[in-house]
Motif scaffolding. Structure first.
Motif, short mmCIF file in Angstrom:
data_model
loop_
_atom_site.label_atom_id
_atom_site.label_comp_id
_atom_site.label_asym_id
_atom_site.label_seq_id
_atom_site.Cartn_x
_atom_site.Cartn_y
_atom_site.Cartn_z
N ASN A 132 1.37 2.09 2.48
CA ASN A 132 0.08 1.30 1.74
C ASN A 132 0.13 0.08 2.11
O ASN A 132 -0.79 -0.15 2.27
N SER A 133 1.18 -0.39 2.57
CA SER A 133 1.63 -1.64 2.84
C SER A 133 0.69 -1.42 4.15
O SER A 133 -0.18 -2.43 4.45
N VAL A 134 0.35 -0.69 5.50
CA VAL A 134 -0.40 -0.76 6.57
C VAL A 134 -1.60 -0.59 5.90
O VAL A 134 -2.93 -1.46 6.48
N HIS A 135 -1.93 0.18 5.09
CA HIS A 135 -3.26 0.28 4.75
C HIS A 135 -4.32 -1.25 3.95
O HIS A 135 -4.62 -1.56 4.47
N LYS A 136 -3.02 -1.05 3.53
CA LYS A 136 -3.34 -2.49 2.07
C LYS A 136 -3.85 -3.78 3.12
O LYS A 136 -4.86 -4.87 2.65
N ASP A 137 -2.77 -4.51 3.69
CA ASP A 137 -2.00 -5.64 4.59
C ASP A 137 -2.84 -5.73 6.17
O ASP A 137 -2.53 -6.34 6.47
N VAL A 138 -2.56 -4.07 6.57
CA VAL A 138 -3.27 -4.25 8.32
C VAL A 138 -4.58 -4.09 8.42
O VAL A 138 -5.14 -4.63 8.89
N ILE A 139 -4.38 -2.76 7.58
CA ILE A 139 -6.17 -2.16 8.00
C ILE A 139 -7.29 -2.56 7.52
O ILE A 139 -8.20 -3.39 8.13
N ARG A 140 -7.21 -2.67 6.20
CA ARG A 140 -8.47 -3.30 5.32
C ARG A 140 -8.85 -4.84 5.15
O ARG A 140 -9.88 -4.43 5.40
N PRO A 141 -7.03 -5.86 5.97
CA PRO A 141 -8.10 -6.97 6.05
C PRO A 141 -8.92 -6.72 7.16
O PRO A 141 -9.98 -7.95 7.04
N ILE A 142 -8.55 -6.10 8.28
CA ILE A 142 -9.42 -5.95 9.25
C ILE A 142 -10.90 -5.34 9.43
O ILE A 142 -11.57 -5.59 9.59
N LEU A 143 -11.00 -4.44 8.93
CA LEU A 143 -12.09 -3.34 8.56
C LEU A 143 -13.05 -4.58 7.18
O LEU A 143 -13.83 -4.46 7.54
N ARG A 144 -12.39 -6.00 6.46
CA ARG A 144 -13.09 -6.49 5.67
C ARG A 144 -13.53 -7.90 6.31
O ARG A 144 -14.79 -7.93 6.87
N GLU A 145 -13.13 -7.65 7.76
CA GLU A 145 -13.46 -8.62 8.96
C GLU A 145 -13.95 -7.95 9.59
O GLU A 145 -15.58 -9.17 10.31
N MET A 146 -13.95 -6.84 9.89
CA MET A 146 -14.75 -6.55 10.83
C MET A 146 -16.62 -6.00 10.56
O MET A 146 -17.84 -6.37 10.60
N PHE A 147 -16.57 -5.65 8.83
CA PHE A 147 -18.01 -5.03 8.57
C PHE A 147 -18.01 -5.87 7.15
O PHE A 147 -18.89 -6.02 6.06
N GLY A 148 -17.75 -6.67 6.87
CA GLY A 148 -17.92 -7.11 5.76
C GLY A 148 -17.11 -6.83 4.31
O GLY A 148 -16.82 -5.92 4.23
N ALA A 149 -16.83 -7.70 3.39
CA ALA A 149 -15.35 -7.20 2.34
C ALA A 149 -16.39 -6.15 1.42
O ALA A 149 -15.55 -5.42 1.42
N GLU A 150 -17.61 -5.72 1.39
CA GLU A 150 -17.81 -4.72 0.99
C GLU A 150 -18.07 -3.93 1.49
O GLU A 150 -17.94 -2.73 0.95
#
Ligand code: PGA
Length: 253
Positions: free
Chosen positions: A185-203
């Motif tokens: 979960n920490s890889v999902h939440k702290d690594v992957i999710r923030p990059i997806l938000r940065e690349m494509f916007g928070a929503e």
């Protein structure tokens, strides 16, 4: 409360003949016919996709392939294009670690395949994950982060919304040694999710599903899927039997 609809996808790898695929699907259909709250996908070998699409017609189980070529057609002996798959499937696995390790796939080829799949109307399940050595060297965030940035580059937010990411630590695949629920979960939440938000916007980034894969079983699935950012699983070995795959799907309910 999770807003993302969970997904459980079975990666059959190089297992099952067309006849065996038909039998496995016939076993799964009655067990999973009432499951609405989980997106269920099976990904058999190419030669089973025809029979699988016939068996699955009218059901809620979706069909995926395990690979594709990025060219639309032409002199590429032995390869399969997105347009060919689109007549049979809805999803395609891209960049599985076995393809990266044994068949020379790179972040660049993964990105080309993702773009080709999207252009044909297929939804990519894009696999990322670090090796044991990278993990031990403390490089998980760097390696996984690079795979996400490079694999999903040149996509707009609308395309990104169709992507499913699968975090599959290489050391956990087929080993019986799954990541801990908190560790994954920490890889999902702290690594992957923030990059997806940065690349494509928070929503869009918050809406994209991140599956966990690597030795998911009927015994550990519920605890993994209960984590805040584990939105389901990509299942290898345990997707080859009706009982175990059904139990894993139900653990995501
Ligand atoms: P496994 O494989 O469940 O057999 O570990 C997962 C995968 O490679 O997708």
């Amino acid at each position: 409360m999770k807003t993302r609809k969970p997904m459980v996808a079975g990666n059959w790898k190089m297992n099952k003949t067309p006849t065996e695929a038909r039998d496995l699907i016939r076993g799964l259909l009655p067990e999973l016919k009432d499951v609405e709250a989980v997106d269920v996908v099976v990904c058999p070998p190419f030669v089973c996709l025809g029979v699988a699409s016939v068996e699955l017609a009218g059901s809620k189980i979706a069909l995926g392939a395990q690979n594709l070529h990025w060219q639309a057609s032409g002199a590429y002996t032995g390869e399969i294009s997105a347009g060919m798959l689109k007549e049979l499937c809805q999803y395609v696995i891209i960049g599985h670690s076995e393809r990266r390790a044994m068949f020379g796939e790179t972040d660049e080829s993964v990105n080309k395949k993702v773009l080709a799949a999207l252009a044909a109307g297929l939804k990519p399940i894009v696999c990322v994950g670090e090796t044991f050595d990278e993990n031990q060297a403390g490089k998980t965030a760097e390696v996984v982060g690079r795979m996400v940035w490079e694999g999903l580059k040149n996509l707009d937010a609308e395309q990104a919304a169709l992507i499913v990411v699968a975090y599959e630590p290489v050391w956990a695949i087929g080993t019986g040694l799954a990541a801990t629920p908190e560790g994954a979960n920490s890889v999902h939440k702290d690594v992957i999710r923030p990059i997806l938000r940065e690349m494509f916007g928070a929503e869009v980034g918050d809406g994209m599903r991140i599956l966990y894969g690597g030795s998911v079983t009927a015994a550990n699935a519920a605890e993994l899927f209960a984590q805040s950012d584990i939105d389901g699983g990509l299942i290898g070995g345990a997707s080859l039997k009706v009982e175990s795959f059904t139990a894993i799907v139900k653990a995501a309910l």
